[in-house]
Motif scaffolding. Structure first.
Motif, PDB file in Angstrom:
ATOM      1  N   ARG A 103      34.712  36.110  48.195  1.00  0.00           N
ATOM      2  CA  ARG A 103      34.313  37.498  48.016  1.00  0.00           C
ATOM      3  C   ARG A 103      35.122  38.573  48.394  1.00  0.00           C
ATOM      4  NH1 ARG A 103      28.938  37.160  50.783  1.00  0.00           N
ATOM      5  NH2 ARG A 103      28.476  35.985  48.972  1.00  0.00           N
ATOM      6  N   ARG A 104      35.977  38.412  49.222  1.00  0.00           N
ATOM      7  CA  ARG A 104      36.928  39.223  50.039  1.00  0.00           C
ATOM      8  C   ARG A 104      37.990  39.480  49.084  1.00  0.00           C
ATOM      9  NH1 ARG A 104      38.967  37.289  54.818  1.00  0.00           N
ATOM     10  NH2 ARG A 104      37.155  36.219  55.301  1.00  0.00           N
ATOM     11  N   ALA A 160      41.368  40.548  40.995  1.00  0.00           N
ATOM     12  CA  ALA A 160      41.254  41.100  39.836  1.00  0.00           C
ATOM     13  C   ALA A 160      42.122  42.261  39.381  1.00  0.00           C
ATOM     14  CB  ALA A 160      39.683  41.625  39.508  1.00  0.00           C
ATOM     15  N   GLN A 161      42.606  43.187  40.421  1.00  0.00           N
ATOM     16  CA  GLN A 161      43.035  44.253  40.220  1.00  0.00           C
ATOM     17  C   GLN A 161      44.484  43.797  39.714  1.00  0.00           C
ATOM     18  OE1 GLN A 161      42.248  47.485  40.418  1.00  0.00           O
ATOM     19  NE2 GLN A 161      44.408  47.837  39.602  1.00  0.00           N
ATOM     20  N   HIS A 162      45.063  42.737  40.736  1.00  0.00           N
ATOM     21  CA  HIS A 162      46.366  42.154  40.097  1.00  0.00           C
ATOM     22  C   HIS A 162      46.364  41.734  38.836  1.00  0.00           C
ATOM     23  CE1 HIS A 162      48.459  42.506  44.315  1.00  0.00           C
ATOM     24  NE2 HIS A 162      47.614  41.922  44.818  1.00  0.00           N
ATOM     25  N   LYS A 163      45.419  40.972  38.396  1.00  0.00           N
ATOM     26  CA  LYS A 163      45.366  40.579  36.933  1.00  0.00           C
ATOM     27  C   LYS A 163      45.309  41.883  36.144  1.00  0.00           C
ATOM     28  CE  LYS A 163      42.765  38.258  33.646  1.00  0.00           C
ATOM     29  NZ  LYS A 163      41.373  37.500  33.430  1.00  0.00           N
ATOM     30  N   SER A 164      44.611  42.836  36.334  1.00  0.00           N
ATOM     31  CA  SER A 164      44.570  44.167  35.657  1.00  0.00           C
ATOM     32  C   SER A 164      45.906  44.746  35.406  1.00  0.00           C
ATOM     33  CB  SER A 164      43.596  45.103  36.008  1.00  0.00           C
ATOM     34  OG  SER A 164      43.542  46.350  35.213  1.00  0.00           O
ATOM     35  N   ASP A 165      46.544  44.796  36.651  1.00  0.00           N
ATOM     36  CA  ASP A 165      47.984  45.177  36.712  1.00  0.00           C
ATOM     37  C   ASP A 165      48.854  44.736  35.748  1.00  0.00           C
ATOM     38  OD1 ASP A 165      46.898  47.431  38.464  1.00  0.00           O
ATOM     39  OD2 ASP A 165      47.925  46.441  40.214  1.00  0.00           O
ATOM     40  N   LEU A 209      34.523  29.491  52.404  1.00  0.00           N
ATOM     41  CA  LEU A 209      35.107  29.571  50.808  1.00  0.00           C
ATOM     42  C   LEU A 209      34.648  30.836  50.286  1.00  0.00           C
ATOM     43  CD1 LEU A 209      35.700  25.853  49.897  1.00  0.00           C
ATOM     44  CD2 LEU A 209      37.280  27.577  50.191  1.00  0.00           C
ATOM     45  N   GLN A 210      33.100  30.761  50.225  1.00  0.00           N
ATOM     46  CA  GLN A 210      32.667  31.883  49.617  1.00  0.00           C
ATOM     47  C   GLN A 210      33.149  33.316  50.236  1.00  0.00           C
ATOM     48  OE1 GLN A 210      28.351  31.738  50.010  1.00  0.00           O
ATOM     49  NE2 GLN A 210      27.842  33.089  48.448  1.00  0.00           N
ATOM     50  N   GLU A 211      33.021  33.216  51.413  1.00  0.00           N
ATOM     51  CA  GLU A 211      33.413  34.452  52.108  1.00  0.00           C
ATOM     52  C   GLU A 211      34.953  34.863  51.956  1.00  0.00           C
ATOM     53  OE1 GLU A 211      33.930  34.227  56.447  1.00  0.00           O
ATOM     54  OE2 GLU A 211      32.314  35.758  56.648  1.00  0.00           O
TER      55      GLU A 211
END
Length: 121
Positions: A40-41, A47-52, A35-37
């Motif tokens: 992280r990927r 975050a980029q999708h959220k910004s877009d 899950l962590q891996e």
């Protein structure tokens, strides 16, 4: 003869039990590691999708405001047609009055010349 055979069976059972315990003990940590891996990927892309999406939302809000403003302006223009009709009528009246004044001035300036006495010498 049963003793070595029994010991072999006991060893197999204890080995299987130990292996099962090892798997059960490590499975949650392996799952958490996976899950962590994954997070992280995929987090930078999310975050980029959220910004877009935020950028598109801002652009959409701007476009909506522009459309609402244009609709309001068009509505105001259609509401002002009454005033334009009134202005048109007043302009026509002013032109008619100006024509009457010009006609009256033309008659009054032409009349004195026609009825003026001839100059005596």
């Amino acid at each position: 003869m049963e003793e070595p055979e029994m010991q072999l069976k006991v060893k197999k059972v204890t080995d299987k039990f130990t292996e099962s315990m090892y798997i059960l003990a490590n499975e949650p940590s392996v799952a958490l590691y996976r899950l962590q891996e994954h997070v992280r990927r995929s987090l930078p892309e999310l975050a980029q999708h959220k910004s877009d999406m935020q950028s598109w939302e801002e652009q959409s809000q701007g476009a909506i405001y522009t459309v609402e403003y244009a609709c309001s302006a068009i509505k105001n223009m259609t509401d002002s047609s009454v005033y334009f009709k009134s202005i048109d009528g007043l302009l026509k009246q002013a032109i008619a009055m100006k024509d009457q004044l010009n006609a009256a001035q033309g008659r009054s300036s032409a009349a004195p010349h026609a009825t003026s006495p001839p100059a005596s010498s």
